[in-house]
Every structure is written in C-alpha cells, then in structure tokens.
Design an enzyme around this catalytic site. Structure first.
Site, PDB file in Angstrom:
ATOM      1  N   LYS A  71       1.095  -1.358   0.011  1.00  0.00           N
ATOM      2  CA  LYS A  71      -0.131   0.008  -0.031  1.00  0.00           C
ATOM      3  C   LYS A  71       0.744   1.248  -0.041  1.00  0.00           C
ATOM      4  O   LYS A  71       1.913   1.215   0.651  1.00  0.00           O
ATOM      5  CB  LYS A  71      -0.984   0.148   1.221  1.00  0.00           C
ATOM      6  CG  LYS A  71      -2.159   1.134   1.257  1.00  0.00           C
ATOM      7  CD  LYS A  71      -2.860   1.007   2.539  1.00  0.00           C
ATOM      8  CE  LYS A  71      -3.970   2.041   2.441  1.00  0.00           C
ATOM      9  NZ  LYS A  71      -5.099   2.063   3.738  1.00  0.00           N
ATOM     10  N   SER A 146      -9.851   2.120   3.244  1.00  0.00           N
ATOM     11  CA  SER A 146      -8.675   2.925   2.169  1.00  0.00           C
ATOM     12  C   SER A 146      -7.831   1.863   1.334  1.00  0.00           C
ATOM     13  O   SER A 146      -7.198   2.130   0.450  1.00  0.00           O
ATOM     14  CB  SER A 146      -8.035   4.067   3.025  1.00  0.00           C
ATOM     15  OG  SER A 146      -7.252   3.312   3.835  1.00  0.00           O
ATOM     16  N   SER A 170      -9.935  -0.225   7.180  1.00  0.00           N
ATOM     17  CA  SER A 170      -9.397  -0.211   5.918  1.00  0.00           C
ATOM     18  C   SER A 170      -8.886  -1.447   5.421  1.00  0.00           C
ATOM     19  O   SER A 170      -8.437  -1.214   4.052  1.00  0.00           O
ATOM     20  CB  SER A 170      -8.586   1.031   5.963  1.00  0.00           C
ATOM     21  OG  SER A 170      -9.180   2.298   6.070  1.00  0.00           O
TER      22      SER A 170
END
Length: 479
Positions: A71, A146, A170
C-alpha cells in the site's frame, strides 16, 4: 503470471522444484499487472525492473521470491511513496519501513505500490489523486477503502499477497467487498515505523490475501518487536500457520445483536449460514450485546480526525512534498501549499479535528470521545471473558457503485460502523469471504481478544475450508 488459482504454498513448491524461477515470476507478474490494471487502476507505481533477491532459500522462507504488493502509505526506500496525495506526488523515501525490511529479509519481491484513499482517509478508494480503483467483481463498483488497491490487486489475481493499513476498517471492508481475506492485527503486534501516520492510536499494518494461510505466513514475518516503535509489543510471536486446519469444536463464538440487526434480507441469510456452519461443527454460539456500538462512528471520527489534524501539520510545503508557486511570503507558502496539495476529504478531516482539539471544544468533544472509547473497550473485555471470538457481518451492504456516496460524507462514514470498534479497542479483527449477495462478495468479520490472532486464523480457516469461496473467479476479470 495470473494468481487467481495460486497461493504461497503452490508458488513456493514451484520455485523450490525449479519449475518456476523467481526472475520469471517477477517479470510475468509485472507484465500481468500492466495488462489487467487497465481495468482496475489498483496501482500507483509498478516497478518495471522488479527483481528478486539473490541466493534465495526456498526451504527456509515461504516468502522467498514471492511478489508482494505494498500500500502506498508504507515507506519504501528509493520507491516513490505518495499516500495517493498530490501533497507527496514526488516523495522519494530514503529508508524502508520496518515491515518492508522484514519482508526483504524473508526474500519477498516487491513489484509496486497500490492505490488507496488519500492518506488512508476514505472507504472507497475514490479519494485518490490517481483516480478511483475498480472492483474486480464489477468494474462499476468500488473496491472499498482505504486499502482498495491492495484488495483489488489480490482479488484480481495480480499478486498473491498485499500489505494494507487499517485505521477504522481499511483492510477488512475492502477484503469483504473483494471476496478475499484481510486481517488487522492487534494494535502493537506489527511495527508502525515507516507507516505514514493518519490516526496514531488507531493505525495498524495488516495483510490481505486470497487464502487464510497466506496471511498467516506473511504475518509470521512482519509481526514482532522493533526498536524504532515504542508502541510495538516485544512478546513472542507464535507461528500463526499452526492454527490452520484446526477443529472448531468447543470454540465459544459470540454473535453481537447490534451487528446482526445492522443487516437484513439475503445479506443476513449469508452471514447466518456461516454462523450455523460453525454451530454444526461443534462451536458454542452465544448471542451477546455490544451496547456502545451505536456511538462508535462519531467517537471514531472525533478521535481519528483529531489525530490526523496533528499528524498532517508536518506537510507545509517547506521540508518536503508539494510546494505552491507564486507565493508572497511564508504564510502564503503554508496556506497555498496545503490548500492545493490536500484533497477535499483531507481538508474536511483536518477542520473537524482542529475544531475538536480547540480550547473551547476539547472538553466537550475529544475528552468525551476518549471516555466513550473506554466504554467500548469495556464492552469487548466483558464479552471475551466468556467467549473466544466475536463474529458478525463486516459491512452492512455489499460494494456500492462508484460515485454513489463520494459526495455524501455522512453516508460514507457510516460504512465503517461495524469495523471501527475493533480499532478503538485495539483488538485483532479480520474479514473472511462469506458468500455472494447480488453477485457481489460479502464478508464475515471475526474478532478476538488482544494478541489472540490465532483464534481468528482458526475460525477463518474453518470458514474457508467449508465454503471454498477462493474457488470463485471475479466476474469483472473474466475475458
């Protein structure tokens, strides 16, 4: 290389036998990402020259030569790290996050950085400077957020494993939306050093994979003490793969009334079916109450936004990141750089947090939120005194359409109502695929007491072995 039917064990065997070379695996992975990401937009940076480490020992490390996605809010030395923000569009770190150093030591291959909501603030991966990511099951739907890029990359067969971060759901919400497994470990189980901070008392790095055992393999590597992070636990890390394949007979499973009441119709039926499967295997099912769940969303957004407003003060256009042009003085640099560098959602959270921390509001908002957080923690402690795990739906609905909720922040925030409490309490939590509703995946959330990720892996693996959801192919990736 398409990973839809692969896992870490299968790749390790091919690498160890010589059927597949780590170099070819890396090259094929990058080529497949470039081809399939035309549909997904799951990546911000793809490393064209991704190369495996030298002298890999496949017998000592299951992750040796395995391509892994990262990420884009996790610091990577020499690889652009943007947090999906214009503010950090050109930021090139000079060090690795602790989790990256540990994965490198294990021989993992890094192939790039995945898309996300800007600074990890969002539930749909629409709040990205680099555009929205698409759900592999339906390209018109969001992948959640996210960590939506990491989830879509795994579900879409681009990689077998990815790192994400979870501040209020997330990892778990995108895992549910994409039909994969995702785990947020206990707060303090994994070092946060090198994670771009959002809410420092809530943030936790975790793992997203298609198979439960694969997450156990990765967590084995990244968990444990770190001299750079004073909040990480130094307690011994168990071998999480030992919890794979275990019986659930006698497992005490709590089902919160508040969580089940949040879903209805076909979605409730799918979740109930997984609970019944546990019961049929000898687990003891207990209906319980988590009475302060209804306060979780406002409580979280006061605390998280307050911490975010403090953490984001460092982005001022002076030391690094975006710097506005045509400025008249120092104050003008600050104002224009932050106004132009941050997206709308980030500014909204900064304003909310600054208000909650202001002298006239601190006692009414932030101090009260801290008290409610304690009550939420107490709720969990009472349940875990008599139960091993808590299960229920991960989300209140399957993935929604791109553009449907992006202009309605309250509706978007409420997507996290079932995941936020685990972050406030610092307990481990995961989402495992439960089934399909209207052709889209939904997840079963599993929570356990602090540092008992083992019970989560045991429960999730049983669900996976029973429903075999991993055999399904995302419809959006079919030719």
């Amino acid at each position: 290389m398409n990973y839809l039917n692969e896992n870490i064990d299968s790749l390790n065997k091919k690498l160890a036998s010589g059927e597949l070379s780590a170099d070819k695996l890396a090259k094929d992975t990058v080529a497949n990402i470039k081809e399939t990401d035309k549909k997904l937009n799951a990546w911000i940076t793809v490393l064209d020259d991704a190369k495996p480490a030298e002298n890999l020992d496949y017998s000592k490390s299951k992750l040796a030569g395995i391509p892994i996605a990262i990420k884009d809010n996790i610091i990577t030395n020499g690889v652009k790290t943007t947090a999906a923000s214009h503010m950090l569009y050109n930021y090139m770190p000079m060090y690795d996050a602790t989790v990256i150093s540990k994965l490198k030591k294990a021989g993992a291959t890094f192939v790039g950085k995945t898309n996300m909501d800007e600074f990890a603030m969002g539930s749909s991966t629409e709040h990205s400077y680099y555009g929205a990511t698409h759900n592999p099951w339906n390209l018109d739907k969001v992948p959640g957020g996210s960590s939506g890029g990491s989830a879509a990359a795994v579900a879409g067969g681009q990689v077998v494993a990815a790192l994400g971060s979870d501040t209020g759901g997330s990892i778990r919400q995108p895992a549910a939306f994409n039909g994969i497994f995702g785990i947020k470990p206990t707060y303090g189980r994994v070092s946060r050093w090198g994670l771009i901070a959002f809410g420092s008392s809530l943030d936790q790095i975790g793992v997203m994979t298609k198979r439960v055992k694969d997450s156990a393999e990765v967590l084995n590597v990244i968990a444990g003490g770190d001299e750079h992070d004073s909040t990480v636990s130094v307690r011994e890390v168990p071998d999480f793969t030992k919890f794979i394949g275990q019986d659930v007979k006698g497992l005490r499973v709590a089902v919160p009334k508040e969580y089940m009441d949040a879903v209805s119709g076909e979605m409730r039926e799918v979740i109930q079916k997984q609970i019944d499967t546990l019961k049929d295997a000898g687990a003891i099912i207990n209906e319980v109450s988590l009475p302060h769940t209804k306060y979780a969303v406002p409580d979280y957004y006061i605390i998280a936004s307050s911490e975010a407003s403090s953490n984001l003060q460092r982005y001022d256009g002076i030391r690094y990141g975006y710097r506005a042009k045509d400025t008249k003085n120092l104050l003008d640099v600050y104002v224009k750089s932050r106004s132009e560098g941050f997206g709308t959602e980030i500014k909204r959270r900064i304003m909310l947090g600054s208000f909650a921390l202001s002298a006239g509001s601190y006692d009414r908002f932030f101090r009260q939120a801290a008290k409610v957080r304690t009550l939420i923690c107490d709720d969990f402690d009472k349940i875990f005194a008599e139960n091993d795990v808590i299960v229920g739906p991960t989300t209140t609905e399957p993935a929604f359409g791109i553009g449907e909720e992006v202009s309605d922040p309250i509706k978007m925030y409420n997507n996290d109502i079932l995941t936020i409490s685990a972050n406030l309490a610092g307990i481990p939590a995961a989402s495992v695929p439960a089934g399909l509703v209207d052709g889209m995946p939904v997840g079963l959330q599993i929570m356990a007491k602090r540092f008992d990720e083992g019970s989560i892996f045991k429960t999730a693996d049983f669900i996976e072995r029973t429903n075999k959801f991993y055999e399904k192919t995302p419809t959006g990736m079919e030719d």
